[in-house]
Design a protein around this motif. Structure first.
Motif, PDB file in Angstrom:
ATOM      1  N   VAL A  81      17.163 -12.820  -8.358  1.00  0.00           N
ATOM      2  CA  VAL A  81      17.306 -13.971  -8.504  1.00  0.00           C
ATOM      3  C   VAL A  81      16.119 -14.851  -7.648  1.00  0.00           C
ATOM      4  N   PRO A  82      15.055 -15.216  -8.361  1.00  0.00           N
ATOM      5  CA  PRO A  82      14.034 -16.112  -7.793  1.00  0.00           C
ATOM      6  C   PRO A  82      14.663 -17.281  -7.218  1.00  0.00           C
ATOM      7  N   ILE A  83      14.265 -17.481  -5.718  1.00  0.00           N
ATOM      8  CA  ILE A  83      14.883 -18.552  -4.818  1.00  0.00           C
ATOM      9  C   ILE A  83      13.973 -19.685  -4.793  1.00  0.00           C
ATOM     10  N   ARG A  84      14.473 -20.818  -4.869  1.00  0.00           N
ATOM     11  CA  ARG A  84      13.430 -22.229  -4.946  1.00  0.00           C
ATOM     12  C   ARG A  84      14.594 -22.911  -4.203  1.00  0.00           C
ATOM     13  N   PHE A  85      14.051 -23.761  -3.362  1.00  0.00           N
ATOM     14  CA  PHE A  85      14.876 -24.674  -2.604  1.00  0.00           C
ATOM     15  C   PHE A  85      14.650 -26.136  -2.827  1.00  0.00           C
ATOM     16  N   ALA A  86      15.574 -27.242  -3.072  1.00  0.00           N
ATOM     17  CA  ALA A  86      15.398 -28.633  -3.191  1.00  0.00           C
ATOM     18  C   ALA A  86      15.853 -29.522  -2.121  1.00  0.00           C
ATOM     19  N   LEU A  87      15.328 -30.381  -1.508  1.00  0.00           N
ATOM     20  CA  LEU A  87      16.090 -31.410  -0.377  1.00  0.00           C
ATOM     21  C   LEU A  87      16.625 -32.439  -1.147  1.00  0.00           C
ATOM     22  N   SER A 105      23.187 -20.960   6.060  1.00  0.00           N
ATOM     23  CA  SER A 105      22.396 -20.145   6.682  1.00  0.00           C
ATOM     24  C   SER A 105      21.088 -19.433   6.232  1.00  0.00           C
ATOM     25  N   HIS A 106      21.270 -18.747   5.213  1.00  0.00           N
ATOM     26  CA  HIS A 106      20.374 -18.100   4.489  1.00  0.00           C
ATOM     27  C   HIS A 106      19.191 -18.855   4.051  1.00  0.00           C
ATOM     28  N   ALA A 107      19.646 -20.234   3.611  1.00  0.00           N
ATOM     29  CA  ALA A 107      18.607 -21.131   3.021  1.00  0.00           C
ATOM     30  C   ALA A 107      17.880 -21.625   4.141  1.00  0.00           C
ATOM     31  N   TRP A 108      18.652 -22.046   5.290  1.00  0.00           N
ATOM     32  CA  TRP A 108      18.115 -22.647   6.558  1.00  0.00           C
ATOM     33  C   TRP A 108      16.937 -21.837   6.946  1.00  0.00           C
ATOM     34  N   ALA A 109      17.345 -20.183   7.087  1.00  0.00           N
ATOM     35  CA  ALA A 109      16.212 -19.577   7.628  1.00  0.00           C
ATOM     36  C   ALA A 109      14.967 -19.410   6.831  1.00  0.00           C
ATOM     37  N   GLN A 110      15.130 -19.580   5.359  1.00  0.00           N
ATOM     38  CA  GLN A 110      13.886 -19.660   4.537  1.00  0.00           C
ATOM     39  C   GLN A 110      13.294 -20.923   4.470  1.00  0.00           C
ATOM     40  N   VAL A 111      13.546 -22.189   4.983  1.00  0.00           N
ATOM     41  CA  VAL A 111      12.767 -23.449   4.960  1.00  0.00           C
ATOM     42  C   VAL A 111      12.326 -23.678   6.292  1.00  0.00           C
ATOM     43  N   ARG A 112      12.576 -22.937   7.323  1.00  0.00           N
ATOM     44  CA  ARG A 112      12.234 -23.340   8.616  1.00  0.00           C
ATOM     45  C   ARG A 112      10.903 -23.802   9.057  1.00  0.00           C
ATOM     46  N   GLY A 113       9.993 -23.314   8.319  1.00  0.00           N
ATOM     47  CA  GLY A 113       8.317 -23.800   8.583  1.00  0.00           C
ATOM     48  C   GLY A 113       8.326 -25.185   7.991  1.00  0.00           C
ATOM     49  N   TRP A 114       8.870 -25.160   6.657  1.00  0.00           N
ATOM     50  CA  TRP A 114       8.674 -26.644   6.071  1.00  0.00           C
ATOM     51  C   TRP A 114       9.585 -27.628   6.829  1.00  0.00           C
ATOM     52  N   VAL A 115      10.571 -27.317   7.247  1.00  0.00           N
ATOM     53  CA  VAL A 115      11.480 -28.262   7.891  1.00  0.00           C
ATOM     54  C   VAL A 115      10.486 -28.649   9.315  1.00  0.00           C
ATOM     55  N   GLN A 116       9.895 -27.780   9.922  1.00  0.00           N
ATOM     56  CA  GLN A 116       9.428 -27.827  11.277  1.00  0.00           C
ATOM     57  C   GLN A 116       8.076 -28.841  10.938  1.00  0.00           C
ATOM     58  N   SER A 152      19.811 -25.379  -4.526  1.00  0.00           N
ATOM     59  CA  SER A 152      19.053 -24.872  -5.628  1.00  0.00           C
ATOM     60  C   SER A 152      18.990 -26.238  -6.582  1.00  0.00           C
ATOM     61  N   PRO A 153      17.757 -26.271  -7.143  1.00  0.00           N
ATOM     62  CA  PRO A 153      17.665 -27.380  -8.104  1.00  0.00           C
ATOM     63  C   PRO A 153      18.657 -27.321  -9.298  1.00  0.00           C
ATOM     64  N   ALA A 154      19.080 -26.037  -9.511  1.00  0.00           N
ATOM     65  CA  ALA A 154      19.988 -25.581 -10.761  1.00  0.00           C
ATOM     66  C   ALA A 154      21.180 -26.712 -10.529  1.00  0.00           C
ATOM     67  N   ILE A 155      21.530 -27.135  -9.307  1.00  0.00           N
ATOM     68  CA  ILE A 155      22.897 -28.056  -9.302  1.00  0.00           C
ATOM     69  C   ILE A 155      22.519 -29.341 -10.028  1.00  0.00           C
ATOM     70  N   LEU A 156      21.234 -29.683 -10.016  1.00  0.00           N
ATOM     71  CA  LEU A 156      20.936 -31.125 -10.562  1.00  0.00           C
ATOM     72  C   LEU A 156      21.479 -31.308 -12.138  1.00  0.00           C
ATOM     73  N   ALA A 157      21.545 -29.946 -12.763  1.00  0.00           N
ATOM     74  CA  ALA A 157      22.024 -30.104 -14.212  1.00  0.00           C
ATOM     75  C   ALA A 157      23.349 -30.869 -14.280  1.00  0.00           C
ATOM     76  N   ALA A 158      24.143 -30.504 -13.225  1.00  0.00           N
ATOM     77  CA  ALA A 158      25.610 -30.725 -13.313  1.00  0.00           C
ATOM     78  C   ALA A 158      26.001 -32.038 -12.447  1.00  0.00           C
ATOM     79  N   ASP A 167      10.761 -30.955  -3.524  1.00  0.00           N
ATOM     80  CA  ASP A 167      11.259 -29.809  -4.323  1.00  0.00           C
ATOM     81  C   ASP A 167      10.332 -28.537  -3.821  1.00  0.00           C
ATOM     82  N   ASP A 168      11.034 -27.339  -4.176  1.00  0.00           N
ATOM     83  CA  ASP A 168      10.074 -26.025  -3.855  1.00  0.00           C
ATOM     84  C   ASP A 168       9.654 -25.963  -2.320  1.00  0.00           C
ATOM     85  N   ILE A 169      10.521 -26.084  -1.517  1.00  0.00           N
ATOM     86  CA  ILE A 169      10.377 -26.185   0.020  1.00  0.00           C
ATOM     87  C   ILE A 169      10.382 -25.131   0.793  1.00  0.00           C
ATOM     88  N   GLY A 170      10.679 -23.898   0.032  1.00  0.00           N
ATOM     89  CA  GLY A 170      10.831 -22.594   0.623  1.00  0.00           C
ATOM     90  C   GLY A 170       9.348 -22.140   1.235  1.00  0.00           C
TER      91      GLY A 170
END
Ligand SMILES: O=C(O)C(=O)Cc1ccccc1
Length: 309
Positions: A81-87, A105-116, A152-158, A167-170
């Motif tokens: 699964v390609p991983i793309r994160f949205a805030l 926690s996996h998601a947090w580990a993958q956006v640390r740079g963007w958050v910082q 995941s932006p997929a949640i926006l559909a529901a 968006d795309d903050i990984g």
């Protein structure tokens, strides 16, 4: 029967699950990886889908540990699964207004740079999954204890009522997570395709010099390529480790079965977690001297010698 997964609907794990079972009537959402495996072990689910490896963070330790202990389970399939994160938040707001953000926690580990870079002061609130963080916002509003979630932006559909703040903050836009489907042993082995993977758990049986080299030799002398090797503490005592290993090939390949025989001989508690088709296309290249034919020819010759011919 249903397939357990890290829920609720909208997680990356659910995206993986949909690749093999699109019908939500057969999905059993649970709150953690160990809970998903427990559902299989106690018969509430026929199988479970869990993340095992991330292209950025490496092995998913919760999964590696839960598969290494308890009753044996078998991996029967893998999905990428390609991983793309949205805030996301409940309303449009400036990033500076976000005081606390919830995610897995996996998601947090993958956006640390963007958050910082973009919200260095923000407080991190751990959630049982990315979707659980986002749904917590919807369920509890201001009293959720956080203002935004990373999911995941997929949640926006529901849930189109969620507002995307970014968006795309990984940190790595090419991030991919590998998920596996796990079931009780006893089902037939997945067919050999020529592009397969085998997963093993190898407790380090001795702390003498060269123990790891002896394990690795079992693979290298038979031309078996390892695609992942990780050491994990067993938890029994300090310095007590097991190796979690993925290799290219199927237990029905002669070179793999010979390597596993060698391994089990020197490490009698080696655990076989399954052979299954790789999600990536392609064929595993095998040198002539490591093919099934080469192994059989050599074995037949020795057999003749043993029969006195
Ligand atoms: O929380 C989720 O959505 C999951 O499925 C776990 C996860 C989180 C981040 C990357 C890959 C898997």
């Amino acid at each position: 029967m249903s397939i357990a997964f890290l829920g609720p609907a909208g997680t990356f794990t659910e995206s993986a699950l949909r690749q093999i079972e699109p019908d939500p009537a057969h999905h059993l959402p649970v709150a953690s990886v160990p809970a998903a495996l427990a559902a299989v072990r106690d018969g509430r689910a026929a199988s479970a889908v869990v993340p095992i490896e991330n292209s950025v963070e490496g092995g998913v330790t919760a999964t590696l540990d839960a598969l290494a202990e308890g009753t044996e389970l078998r991996i029967c399939a893998e999905m990428l699964v390609p991983i793309r994160f949205a805030l996301v938040a409940l309303r449009p707001m400036e990033l500076a207004q976000v005081r606390a953000v919830a995610t897995h926690s996996h998601a947090w580990a993958q956006v640390r740079g963007w958050v910082q870079e973009n919200m260095p002061e923000v407080e991190y609130i751990p959630a049982s999954s990315t979707a659980a963080g986002a749904l917590g916002l919807l369920a509890s509003g201001e009293s959720a204890g956080y203002d935004a979630a990373i999911c995941s932006p997929a949640i926006l559909a529901a849930h189109p009522e969620l507002t995307v703040l970014a968006d795309d903050i990984g940190d790595n836009r090419a991030a991919v997570t590998r998920f596996v489907q796990v079931a009780e042993p006893g089902e037939q082995l997945p067919e050999r395709t020529g592009s397969d993977r085998t997963t093993l758990v190898i407790p380090l049986w001795s702390d003498r010099a060269g123990a790891l080299l002896e394990i690795l030799e079992q693979f290298s002398t038979r031309g078996v390529n390892l695609s992942r090797i990780e050491s994990r503490p067993t938890g029994a005592s300090l310095g007590d480790y097991f190796f979690s290993v993925d290799l290219d090939g199927h237990i029905l390949d002669e070179r793999v079965s010979e390597a596993v025989v060698g391994l089990r001989r020197i490490c009698p508690t080696t655990r076989f977690l399954g052979s299954y088709p790789r999600a990536e296309q392609g064929v595993t290249e095998v040198e002539g001297r490591h093919t099934d034919g080469a192994f059989r020819q050599a074995r037949d010759w020795v057999q003749q010698l043993r029969e006195g011919r």
